[in-house]
Design an enzyme around this catalytic site. Structure first.
Site, mmCIF file in Angstrom:
data_model
loop_
_atom_site.group_PDB
_atom_site.id
_atom_site.type_symbol
_atom_site.label_atom_id
_atom_site.label_comp_id
_atom_site.label_asym_id
_atom_site.label_seq_id
_atom_site.Cartn_x
_atom_site.Cartn_y
_atom_site.Cartn_z
ATOM 1 N N SER A 252 -29.883 -52.687 10.896
ATOM 2 C CA SER A 252 -28.720 -53.208 11.613
ATOM 3 C C SER A 252 -29.156 -53.582 13.019
ATOM 4 C CB SER A 252 -27.619 -52.151 11.666
ATOM 5 O OG SER A 252 -27.983 -51.148 12.593
ATOM 6 N N LYS A 253 -28.204 -54.051 13.779
ATOM 7 C CA LYS A 253 -28.486 -54.513 15.139
ATOM 8 C C LYS A 253 -29.206 -53.485 15.990
ATOM 9 C CE LYS A 253 -25.060 -58.038 16.124
ATOM 10 N NZ LYS A 253 -23.638 -58.083 16.372
ATOM 11 N N ARG A 254 -28.930 -52.217 15.712
ATOM 12 C CA ARG A 254 -29.592 -51.145 16.473
ATOM 13 C C ARG A 254 -31.110 -51.260 16.408
ATOM 14 N NH1 ARG A 254 -29.381 -46.470 14.057
ATOM 15 N NH2 ARG A 254 -28.551 -47.368 12.150
#
Ligand code: GLU
Length: 468
Positions: free
Chosen positions: A236-238
């Site tokens: 994910s974006k993390r």
């Protein structure tokens, strides 16, 4: 043979989606089949046109051209309604009048008994219309037997029908649900191979039962595992960039990204770099690893660098021009961009980096890199720089060969190793201690800017001397 990619347009094209799309595309190309793009936009609240465009743009940038489509599910509501009606007519679906409260109660009771929450089939036989309740339509799932999926990636998966309940195929407002639209489309579009993320594996037995009820031919399934971040959690974006277009922004070549994605969960011996023809020839969906793979940014960077090194300079020049433009540089105002590419092709992992390390060719820098200045712009560099300036000012032929000779002659006259002259000179004209060969560097910068920057460096040394 026909494969498809069926994204829901609720965001950008994600790395995981791109990999699934690429596997479908490769499978079709390998077997001379067709690749269909279908936009699953029935969730009108979450679907946006911007997202449709982002997906199409991502597919185009990656070069995943589709042979059919894009089809939009919102154009096909009449067809879904027709199939739902047929199922009702054949007694394979029914209207369910259970209210939200009743279903919630049922759920709570089941949870209290530690049972899996599922619809109990109350309206399956003889349900009466109830005033004020708009019914949903449920599919009569078989109650006996099992569904066997011979998945090309996961192997054999068996699900007992007793585990499944009667799926809602139309909501109370009449709109069809995901499982219904997918099977109608896969059937109508003649999809023979459904290659998709394994987050859909639990939908597959329901979809197979629906296809059987419609007397449709079953496709072959291949469920591709998820991509995880280095911490083992779903990517994910993390974890950094997950949008395909972000990779374009960040200076990756589409071929490198595709090569990286194909290798993520699939291998062919120790080979890392594959041409597109090789991927089409060697890739086999059956060889995809059933376990999740971990995204490794370092490896992608390495692969991107390999692609940059091995690409035609003209091709890199095109991409470099775009990235220079983003830095506010008009490449036509500098030297032939092909010369820039040839000088920098082995020196950057991304095109963004290549643009950054080429900035000095187009405009003066503001500050010297402090480390480099401290080390190379010292009083001992004053004489070599002055001599270089004089020799360069007198030089008429600003060619790489002539520049090379000039640096060599000045070094010999001072009885210094060439590096003792070239390194201060490099910091003087580039601002940093790294650049292509000094002769190439000077040739790219041009005479006027070279002399101007040497003056600036001499001024810098003088200030340093005065400051003690
Ligand atoms: N539209 C679904 C999604 O974006 C994919 C459906 C499918 O591949 O069957 O997750």
């Amino acid at each position: 043979m026909r494969t498809r990619f069926a994204p829901s347009p609720t965001g950008y094209l994600h790395i995981g989606g791109a990999r699934t799309a690429f596997y479908s595309w490769l499978h079709a190309r390998k077997h001379g089949g067709r690749f269909v793009l279908r936009i699953e936009d029935t969730d009108r609240e979450r679907s946006t046109e911007a997202s449709v465009n982002a997906i199409l743009e991502g597919m185009t940038w990656l070069g995943l051209e589709y042979d059919e489509g894009p089809f939009f599910q919102t154009d096909r509501f009449d067809r879904y309604a027709e199939v739902i009606q047929q199922l009702l007519d054949k007694g394979l679906a029914y209207r369910c009048y259970c209210t939200r409260e009743e279903l919630d109660d049922l759920r709570e009771q089941q949870m209290a008994r530690k049972e899996k929450p599922r619809y109990n089939g109350k309206c399956r036989v003889g349900a009466q219309a109830r005033e004020g309740v708009e019914p949903v339509i449920r599919f009569k799932n078989p109650t006996e037997g099992a569904v066997v999926i011979d998945d090309l990636v996961k192997g054999r998966v068996v699900i007992q029908n007793s585990e499944l309940d009667d799926l809602i195929i139309a909501r109370s407002d009449g709109t069809p649900t995901y499982n219904l639209t997918v099977v109608v489309d896969d059937w109508d579009m003649g999809v023979t191979h459904v290659i998709r993320g394994d987050d859909h594996l639990n939908n597959t037995p329901r979809q197979i039962n629906l296809l059987r009820a419609m007397e449709a031919e079953l496709p072959i399934y291949a469920h591709v595992p998820m991509i995880l971040g280095e911490d083992g959690k779903r990517l994910s974006k993390r974890h950094g960039a997950v949008s395909v277009m972000q990779y374009r922004e960040d200076g990756f070549l589409p071929e490198a990204l595709l090569n990286y994605l194909v290798r993520l969960g699939w291998s062919h011996g120790d080979q890392e770099v594959f041409s597109m023809d090789e991927m089409i020839e060697l890739f086999d969906i059956k060889d995809v690893n059933g376990a999740a793979s971990i995204f490794n940014q370092e490896k992608l960077l390495w692969l991107n660098q390999q692609y940059i090194i091995n690409a035609e300079p003209e091709y890199i020049a095109h991409h470099l021009g775009i990235h220079l433009g983003k830095l506010g540089i008009d490449p036509s105002e500098g030297p032939d961009i092909l010369l820039v590419v040839k000088a920098q092709q082995e020196r950057a992992k991304t095109l963004v980096e290549m643009a950054q390390i080429s900035e000095f060719i187009y405009r003066d820098f503001d500050e010297f890199d402090p480390q480099a200045a401290k080390k190379h712009l010292r009083p001992v560099a004053q004489e070599p720089l002055e001599k270089m300036k004089a020799a360069l000012a007198a030089l008429e032929d600003w060619s790489i060969e002539a520049l090379h000779q000039t640096v060599q002659q000045v070094s010999e006259a001072l009885e210094l190793k060439m590096g003792k002259v070239a390194q201060p000179l490099r910091v003087a004209v580039v601002g940093r201690a790294a650049s292509p060969g000094i002769d190439e560097t000077l040739a790219l910068i041009g005479k006027e800017a070279t002399l101007r920057r040497i003056d600036k460096a001499l001024g810098f040394i003088l200030q340093r001397v005065q400051a003690g």
